[in-house]
Design an enzyme around this catalytic site. Structure first.
Site, PDB file in Angstrom:
ATOM      1  N   CYS A 145       0.847  -1.205   0.000  1.00 33.03           N
ATOM      2  CA  CYS A 145       0.000   0.000   0.000  1.00 33.03           C
ATOM      3  C   CYS A 145       0.877   1.247   0.000  1.00 33.03           C
ATOM      4  O   CYS A 145       1.459   1.606   1.037  1.00 33.03           O
ATOM      5  CB  CYS A 145      -0.917  -0.024   1.213  1.00 33.03           C
ATOM      6  SG  CYS A 145      -1.928   1.452   1.352  1.00 33.03           S
TER       7      CYS A 145
ATOM      8  N   CYS B 232      -0.414   4.094   2.321  1.00 35.57           N
ATOM      9  CA  CYS B 232      -0.186   3.851   3.747  1.00 35.57           C
ATOM     10  C   CYS B 232       1.274   4.081   4.113  1.00 35.57           C
ATOM     11  O   CYS B 232       1.581   4.658   5.151  1.00 35.57           O
ATOM     12  CB  CYS B 232      -0.542   2.414   4.119  1.00 35.57           C
ATOM     13  SG  CYS B 232      -2.012   1.778   3.332  1.00 35.57           S
ATOM     14  N   ASP B 233       2.197   3.607   3.272  1.00 37.46           N
ATOM     15  CA  ASP B 233       3.610   3.540   3.689  1.00 37.46           C
ATOM     16  C   ASP B 233       4.537   4.468   2.922  1.00 37.46           C
ATOM     17  O   ASP B 233       5.686   4.673   3.349  1.00 37.46           O
ATOM     18  CB  ASP B 233       4.107   2.095   3.538  1.00 37.46           C
ATOM     19  CG  ASP B 233       3.311   1.146   4.427  1.00 37.46           C
ATOM     20  OD1 ASP B 233       2.929   1.573   5.531  1.00 37.46           O
ATOM     21  OD2 ASP B 233       3.073   0.003   4.025  1.00 37.46           O
TER      22      ASP B 233
END
Ligand SMILES: Cc1cc2nc3c(=O)[nH]c(=O)nc-3n(C[C@H](O)[C@H](O)[C@H](O)COP(=O)(O)OP(=O)(O)OC[C@H]3O[C@@H](n4cnc5c(N)ncnc54)[C@H](O)[C@@H]3O)c2cc1C
Length: 310
Positions: free
Chosen positions: A136, A139-140
């Site tokens: 993701c 997200c990261d």
């Protein structure tokens, strides 16, 4: 259990497909329960912005869209429960839905459980998830500011996520096992024009390397020359397709070769009273717009099924 405790419809999964099915069913006054194991929103909780869902000319935040989906369905009386469905008994006309913390009964079911990312299955991948291996970018990605990262894959998601990662990373190296991309042309062109993105064609990742501190590189193999190379990167983002969330379903519910549920155009599965909607279905475009269409169709036909049984 008395008859009025049996739901007309239980929807498994609280993503775009599940909430659209919930909206249609609740507006039709079906006694409907939506069961979601995580937060409401499904995959939308894993990315930032949606630019291709109609009605929002400037795009919309993915999170805001999930809130709109759920608020609209709840306004019409959709019930919900936060639990994992871990089994179904479909042998009787009233079906049993086994939850982690009990069970509920349903006359019809809509499976809207979506799908999850495939893993590469190479040494180091599982050990380094959360320490440099990610599925993701939204997200990261921010953790990799001014660092070099690899993106594995050549489809729409891989290339869109590679472009997104250039907001943070110094360099994004796209590693693809073929000599051309599968992503739509407009996305390819954006990537080819982005000077932070480099490509390694005909190349496999055979190992992800690192330690407690995190990823420090990936071992690559050129599929034509068989030459191997250590690519120093601190992040490896894997986008090599998705697998359906169907592990809790009985084996006699028909699937395609990749395990996605086979339905007819009314979203009916191979067993009576069971419908599927969204990414968990066998189909060729997995998007919010197609998930909501499936959800509406599944709820409409679940209602027709109930009428025919009455
Ligand atoms: C990184 C990324 C970017 C994307 N960008 C876009 C985009 O820009 N535009 C677009 O249109 N689409 C985009 N998509 C695709 C889009 O998000 C999906 O097509 C859509 O979310 C599918 O909706 P769904 O309801 O079928 O499934 P999902 O969104 O996957 O929801 C399924 C839900 O079911 C739940 N569930 C699964 N198993 C169980 C169980 N056993 N018990 C209870 N609950 C369960 C899950 O927790 C999940 O909440 C993107 C996807 C990803 C991964």
């Amino acid at each position: 259990m008395s008859a009025d405790e049996v739901y007309d419809l239980v929807i498994v999964g609280g993503g775009p497909a599940g909430f659209t099915a919930g909206l249609y069913a609740a507006r039709s006054r079906l006694k409907t329960l939506l069961v979601e194991r995580l937060g409401f929103g499904g995959q939308l909780l894993t990315y930032e912005k949606v630019d291709n869902y109609p009605g929002f000319p400037e795009g919309i935040s993915a999170f805001a869209l999930t809130e709109l989906f759920s608020a609209q369905a709840f306004r019409f009386g959709l019930e919900s429960r936060n639990a994992e469905v871990n089994g179904l008994d479909l042998t009787n006309s009233v079906k049993t839905v086994h939850l982690a913390d009990g069970q509920v009964q349903a006359r019809t079911l809509i499976v809207a459980t979506g799908c999850a990312p495939n893993k590469l299955g190479v040494p180091g991948e599982a050990e380094l998830i959360g320490r440099g291996v990610s599925y993701c970018a939204v997200c990261d990605g921010p953790f990799f500011r001014d660092q070099d990262v690899a993106v594995i894959g050549g489809g729409d998601t891989a290339i869109e996520e590679a472009i997104y990662l250039t907001k943070f990373a110094r360099k994004v190296i796209v590693i693809h096992r073929r000599d051309s991309l599968r992503a739509v042309r407009v996305v390819q062109e954006q990537a080819f024009h982005n000077e932070k993105i480099q490509f390694r064609w005909n190349t496999l990742v055979t190992e992800i390397r690192g330690d407690q501190q995190g990823v420090d590189g990936a071992l690559l193999k050129d599929v034509e020359t068989q030459k191997t190379e250590h690519l120093p990167v601190s992040g490896v983002f894997v986008f090599v397709g998705m697998r359906p969330n169907t592990g809790f379903l009985p084996a006699d519910l028909e699937r395609d070769k990749a395990g996605f549920l086979v339905t007819d155009q009314e979203m009916a599965c191979s067993l009576p009273g069971v419908f599927a909607a969204g990414d968990v279905r066998s189909k060729n475009l997995r998007q919010i717009a197609t998930a909501v269409g499936d959800g509406a169709t599944a709820a409409y036909n679940a209602e027709r099924y109930l009428e025919a049984q009455a």
